[in-house]
Design a protein around this motif. Structure first.
Motif, PDB file in Angstrom:
ATOM      1  N   LYS A 134      47.666  38.201  43.699  1.00 55.70           N
ATOM      2  CA  LYS A 134      46.252  38.559  43.863  1.00 55.70           C
ATOM      3  C   LYS A 134      45.415  38.226  42.629  1.00 55.70           C
ATOM      4  O   LYS A 134      44.245  37.859  42.748  1.00 55.70           O
ATOM      5  CB  LYS A 134      46.128  40.044  44.214  1.00 55.70           C
ATOM      6  CG  LYS A 134      46.400  40.338  45.679  1.00 55.70           C
ATOM      7  CD  LYS A 134      45.780  41.645  46.100  1.00 55.70           C
ATOM      8  CE  LYS A 134      45.724  41.766  47.612  1.00 55.70           C
ATOM      9  NZ  LYS A 134      45.083  43.025  48.040  1.00 55.70           N
ATOM     10  N   LEU A 135      46.004  38.383  41.436  1.00 51.71           N
ATOM     11  CA  LEU A 135      45.265  38.035  40.224  1.00 51.71           C
ATOM     12  C   LEU A 135      44.972  36.539  40.173  1.00 51.71           C
ATOM     13  O   LEU A 135      43.905  36.118  39.712  1.00 51.71           O
ATOM     14  CB  LEU A 135      46.044  38.476  38.979  1.00 51.71           C
ATOM     15  CG  LEU A 135      46.085  39.985  38.720  1.00 51.71           C
ATOM     16  CD1 LEU A 135      47.004  40.299  37.536  1.00 51.71           C
ATOM     17  CD2 LEU A 135      44.687  40.539  38.458  1.00 51.71           C
ATOM     18  N   GLU A 136      45.914  35.745  40.639  1.00 51.45           N
ATOM     19  CA  GLU A 136      45.686  34.297  40.693  1.00 51.45           C
ATOM     20  C   GLU A 136      44.604  33.967  41.709  1.00 51.45           C
ATOM     21  O   GLU A 136      43.739  33.122  41.459  1.00 51.45           O
ATOM     22  CB  GLU A 136      46.987  33.577  41.050  1.00 51.45           C
ATOM     23  CG  GLU A 136      48.026  33.614  39.936  1.00 51.45           C
ATOM     24  CD  GLU A 136      49.339  32.972  40.357  1.00 51.45           C
ATOM     25  OE1 GLU A 136      49.451  32.543  41.532  1.00 51.45           O
ATOM     26  OE2 GLU A 136      50.259  32.921  39.513  1.00 51.45           O
ATOM     27  N   ARG A 137      44.610  34.655  42.839  1.00 47.59           N
ATOM     28  CA  ARG A 137      43.620  34.390  43.896  1.00 47.59           C
ATOM     29  C   ARG A 137      42.218  34.801  43.467  1.00 47.59           C
ATOM     30  O   ARG A 137      41.238  34.174  43.881  1.00 47.59           O
ATOM     31  CB  ARG A 137      43.995  35.126  45.180  1.00 47.59           C
ATOM     32  CG  ARG A 137      45.232  34.568  45.872  1.00 47.59           C
ATOM     33  CD  ARG A 137      45.503  35.293  47.171  1.00 47.59           C
ATOM     34  NE  ARG A 137      44.462  35.054  48.151  1.00 47.59           N
ATOM     35  CZ  ARG A 137      44.419  35.654  49.338  1.00 47.59           C
ATOM     36  NH1 ARG A 137      45.350  36.538  49.664  1.00 47.59           N
ATOM     37  NH2 ARG A 137      43.446  35.395  50.188  1.00 47.59           N
ATOM     38  N   MET A 138      42.111  35.835  42.638  1.00 47.71           N
ATOM     39  CA  MET A 138      40.775  36.268  42.243  1.00 47.71           C
ATOM     40  C   MET A 138      40.193  35.422  41.117  1.00 47.71           C
ATOM     41  O   MET A 138      39.002  35.518  40.818  1.00 47.71           O
ATOM     42  CB  MET A 138      40.776  37.750  41.841  1.00 47.71           C
ATOM     43  CG  MET A 138      41.404  38.059  40.498  1.00 47.71           C
ATOM     44  SD  MET A 138      41.192  39.806  40.024  1.00 47.71           S
ATOM     45  CE  MET A 138      39.449  39.818  39.574  1.00 47.71           C
ATOM     46  N   SER A 167      35.359  37.024  45.064  1.00 47.12           N
ATOM     47  CA  SER A 167      36.807  36.956  44.821  1.00 47.12           C
ATOM     48  C   SER A 167      37.509  38.284  45.028  1.00 47.12           C
ATOM     49  O   SER A 167      38.647  38.336  45.470  1.00 47.12           O
ATOM     50  CB  SER A 167      37.075  36.467  43.379  1.00 47.12           C
ATOM     51  OG  SER A 167      36.543  37.387  42.436  1.00 47.12           O
ATOM     52  N   LEU A 168      36.816  39.381  44.750  1.00 52.49           N
ATOM     53  CA  LEU A 168      37.442  40.700  44.905  1.00 52.49           C
ATOM     54  C   LEU A 168      37.403  41.191  46.349  1.00 52.49           C
ATOM     55  O   LEU A 168      37.852  42.295  46.649  1.00 52.49           O
ATOM     56  CB  LEU A 168      36.760  41.722  43.995  1.00 52.49           C
ATOM     57  CG  LEU A 168      37.014  41.526  42.496  1.00 52.49           C
ATOM     58  CD1 LEU A 168      36.260  42.561  41.695  1.00 52.49           C
ATOM     59  CD2 LEU A 168      38.489  41.590  42.191  1.00 52.49           C
ATOM     60  N   ASN A 169      36.834  40.374  47.231  1.00 55.43           N
ATOM     61  CA  ASN A 169      36.854  40.740  48.644  1.00 55.43           C
ATOM     62  C   ASN A 169      37.924  40.001  49.422  1.00 55.43           C
ATOM     63  O   ASN A 169      38.046  40.125  50.626  1.00 55.43           O
ATOM     64  CB  ASN A 169      35.479  40.430  49.289  1.00 55.43           C
ATOM     65  CG  ASN A 169      34.398  41.335  48.736  1.00 55.43           C
ATOM     66  OD1 ASN A 169      34.638  42.518  48.494  1.00 55.43           O
ATOM     67  ND2 ASN A 169      33.207  40.782  48.539  1.00 55.43           N
ATOM     68  N   ILE A 170      38.738  39.198  48.684  1.00 53.16           N
ATOM     69  CA  ILE A 170      39.815  38.465  49.330  1.00 53.16           C
ATOM     70  C   ILE A 170      40.886  39.437  49.799  1.00 53.16           C
ATOM     71  O   ILE A 170      41.334  40.278  49.041  1.00 53.16           O
ATOM     72  CB  ILE A 170      40.448  37.439  48.371  1.00 53.16           C
ATOM     73  CG1 ILE A 170      39.402  36.404  47.966  1.00 53.16           C
ATOM     74  CG2 ILE A 170      41.632  36.755  49.013  1.00 53.16           C
ATOM     75  CD1 ILE A 170      39.894  35.440  46.899  1.00 53.16           C
ATOM     76  N   ASN A 224      38.989  36.029  28.240  1.00 55.73           N
ATOM     77  CA  ASN A 224      38.862  35.720  26.825  1.00 55.73           C
ATOM     78  C   ASN A 224      39.299  34.288  26.519  1.00 55.73           C
ATOM     79  O   ASN A 224      38.742  33.631  25.625  1.00 55.73           O
ATOM     80  CB  ASN A 224      39.690  36.708  26.002  1.00 55.73           C
ATOM     81  CG  ASN A 224      39.516  36.524  24.515  1.00 55.73           C
ATOM     82  OD1 ASN A 224      40.305  35.851  23.861  1.00 55.73           O
ATOM     83  ND2 ASN A 224      38.462  37.117  23.963  1.00 55.73           N
ATOM     84  N   GLU A 225      40.283  33.811  27.265  1.00 56.72           N
ATOM     85  CA  GLU A 225      40.782  32.451  27.084  1.00 56.72           C
ATOM     86  C   GLU A 225      39.871  31.405  27.729  1.00 56.72           C
ATOM     87  O   GLU A 225      40.036  30.216  27.513  1.00 56.72           O
ATOM     88  CB  GLU A 225      42.183  32.315  27.692  1.00 56.72           C
ATOM     89  CG  GLU A 225      43.300  32.710  26.764  1.00 56.72           C
ATOM     90  CD  GLU A 225      43.478  31.730  25.618  1.00 56.72           C
ATOM     91  OE1 GLU A 225      43.713  30.536  25.862  1.00 56.72           O
ATOM     92  OE2 GLU A 225      43.369  32.171  24.470  1.00 56.72           O
ATOM     93  N   GLY A 226      38.932  31.870  28.546  1.00 57.77           N
ATOM     94  CA  GLY A 226      38.093  30.926  29.274  1.00 57.77           C
ATOM     95  C   GLY A 226      38.836  30.278  30.424  1.00 57.77           C
ATOM     96  O   GLY A 226      38.445  29.212  30.910  1.00 57.77           O
ATOM     97  N   ASP A 227      39.903  30.925  30.876  1.00 51.90           N
ATOM     98  CA  ASP A 227      40.730  30.393  31.959  1.00 51.90           C
ATOM     99  C   ASP A 227      40.518  31.133  33.269  1.00 51.90           C
ATOM    100  O   ASP A 227      41.359  31.072  34.168  1.00 51.90           O
ATOM    101  CB  ASP A 227      42.220  30.477  31.577  1.00 51.90           C
ATOM    102  CG  ASP A 227      42.648  29.328  30.691  1.00 51.90           C
ATOM    103  OD1 ASP A 227      41.865  28.374  30.570  1.00 51.90           O
ATOM    104  OD2 ASP A 227      43.747  29.390  30.118  1.00 51.90           O
ATOM    105  N   PHE A 228      39.415  31.860  33.359  1.00 48.02           N
ATOM    106  CA  PHE A 228      39.119  32.603  34.587  1.00 48.02           C
ATOM    107  C   PHE A 228      38.132  31.801  35.420  1.00 48.02           C
ATOM    108  O   PHE A 228      37.063  31.432  34.943  1.00 48.02           O
ATOM    109  CB  PHE A 228      38.532  33.978  34.257  1.00 48.02           C
ATOM    110  CG  PHE A 228      38.421  34.905  35.435  1.00 48.02           C
ATOM    111  CD1 PHE A 228      39.419  35.811  35.722  1.00 48.02           C
ATOM    112  CD2 PHE A 228      37.312  34.856  36.280  1.00 48.02           C
ATOM    113  CE1 PHE A 228      39.321  36.670  36.809  1.00 48.02           C
ATOM    114  CE2 PHE A 228      37.204  35.697  37.368  1.00 48.02           C
ATOM    115  CZ  PHE A 228      38.221  36.614  37.631  1.00 48.02           C
ATOM    116  N   VAL A 229      38.517  31.524  36.667  1.00 49.01           N
ATOM    117  CA  VAL A 229      37.649  30.767  37.565  1.00 49.01           C
ATOM    118  C   VAL A 229      36.850  31.759  38.404  1.00 49.01           C
ATOM    119  O   VAL A 229      37.410  32.458  39.259  1.00 49.01           O
ATOM    120  CB  VAL A 229      38.469  29.846  38.492  1.00 49.01           C
ATOM    121  CG1 VAL A 229      37.537  29.083  39.434  1.00 49.01           C
ATOM    122  CG2 VAL A 229      39.314  28.888  37.677  1.00 49.01           C
TER     123      VAL A 229
END
Length: 407
Positions: free
Chosen positions: A271-275, A403-406, A393-398
């Motif tokens: 789920k963290l990857e999907r969000m 996304s939280l409604n998936i 923080n890493e700038g790796d969040f898309v």
């Protein structure tokens, strides 16, 4: 009946959250009205957790190896790892401090001892009197072994000329493991039912009233930690804690029913990857956090020690409290996400303190199972927030819309 209402019924029955909730309520009823039957359900909950635990080591191994090997940049691996460990240490230490502060302010240990039964604690007390052996802990902790092996393999993978081919193969294996586990998770309601039926059947509800103040204090403290501390961290990254809770609701119910955060670990990774969290960050932070970022366990340990000191009217100086916090900063890192591990670490810590009577553990064991739900939920949420924070923080969040409604 309208077309809309008939379409709604199958959707509910296909929802795992619905069945876990029904199982928890059923378990409480069975344990309360037929205690002997409830106690016999312990094996059901244990079997479910045992099945899920079979998946934990391979999932940790695969996610960390893919996290490190998939980056292709060891400097980035080191940077994320350092950020994660720093974050874990700061937040868990803060959790320890909150546990101590809440126990000192609310004073849950100043209660009547009437009705407290410590007979069931003899086995735990005898174990607690044995010195904590870190080497023995490492030899028997397959989670920690998988974690270390995966780090070594992941680093070594970066030096292979066929790294991309190996990583692609591991991704396929990982996908198969997750699909298989998704099927197994439909047994979660059975595990939740067994765990709740045993808990209520074994300890009942009436016998826990004398220790209600400690339970209430601990649940309140952990709720404050989740909504204020973790909520503030998420707010900094423009995410609301309630949105994350709703997104992870099925997993939280599984954690609540089984009193363990481990059964929900694979779904949390997915789920963290999907969000929007990057796969490498998730692969490094989540499995590591399950060993080193246990916020709920930290609160439980520090509050329980202060509670027992109050119960036996043992005055602890400021220096002694600092020593206890320092000791717990080390021992709390040895608690895995398995039901009952928090009590074992508490017993080990009590052995090193000496000033508080060991038989005091008997007062904790009666409600330890009920507090383990709060511990597990707080640990679970702490690791979810940690992964999001480090990924951001890493700038790796898309950032994905809704996304939280998936589901």
């Amino acid at each position: 009946m309208s077309v809309r209402s008939t379409a709604f019924i199958p959707a509910v029955f296909k929802n795992l959250t619905f069945w876990v909730l029904i199982a928890i309520i059923s378990g409480v009823l069975v344990g309360h009205f037929t205690p002997e039957t409830g106690k016999g359900m312990k094996v059901v909950g244990d079997i479910f957790i045992s099945i899920v635990k079979v998946f934990i080591a391979p999932i940790i191994f695969l996610t960390i190896v893919l996290g490190i090997g998939g980056m292709g940049d060891l400097r980035k691996v080191g940077r994320i790892g350092l950020k994660a460990l720093l974050y874990f240490e700061v937040v868990t230490t803060f959790a320890l401090g909150i546990g101590v502060a809440a126990a000192i302010i609310i004073r849950p240990g100043h209660i009547s001892r009437a009705g407290l039964d410590i007979n069931d604690a003899s086995d735990y007390t005898s174990k607690a009197q044995q010195a904590f052996d870190w080497w023995e802990f490492f030899k028997t902790n397959i989670t920690l072994q998988a974690l270390i092996l995966a780090i070594i393999v992941g680093i070594a993978l970066n030096y292979f000329s066929q790294r991309e081919r190996i990583v692609a193969t591991l991704y396929k294996i990982s996908g198969f493991v997750f699909k298989l586990l998704k099927l197994i998770m439909w047994l979660a309601p059975v595990g939740a039912f067994g765990g709740m039926a045993y808990t209520v059947g074994k300890f009942g509800l009436q016998s826990l009233l004398p220790l209600g103040k400690l339970m209430l204090t601990m649940y309140l403290t952990m709720a404050i930690f989740i909504f204020l501390i973790l909520g503030a961290i998420l707010r900094f990254y423009k995410i609301r804690i309630m949105d994350l809770i709703r997104y992870l609701k099925p997993e939280l119910l599984i954690v609540l029913g089984t009193s363990s955060s481990e059964p929900a670990l694979p779904n949390l990774i997915h789920k963290l990857e999907r969000m929007g969290c990057s796969k490498p960050v998730v692969g490094l932070v989540v499995p590591t956090g399950y060993s080193f970022n246990l916020d709920g366990t930290s609160i439980y340990l520090s509050m329980s020690v202060i509670f027992l000191a109050q119960l036996y009217d043992v005055h602890l100086s400021f220096t002694q409290i600092l020593t206890i916090v320092g000791l717990l900063m080390i021992t709390s890192k040895g608690a895995a996400g398995v039901t009952g591990s928090g009590f074992v670490i508490l017993a080990s810590t009590m052995t090193a303190i000496h000033s508080i009577p060991m038989e005091g553990l008997g007062f904790i064991i009666g409600i330890d199972k009920f507090m383990s739900e709060a511990r597990a939920v707080t640990n679970f949420m702490g690791n979810a927030v940690a992964t999001i924070a480090i990924s951001k923080n890493e700038g790796d969040f898309v950032d994905r819309e809704h996304s939280l409604n998936i589901e």
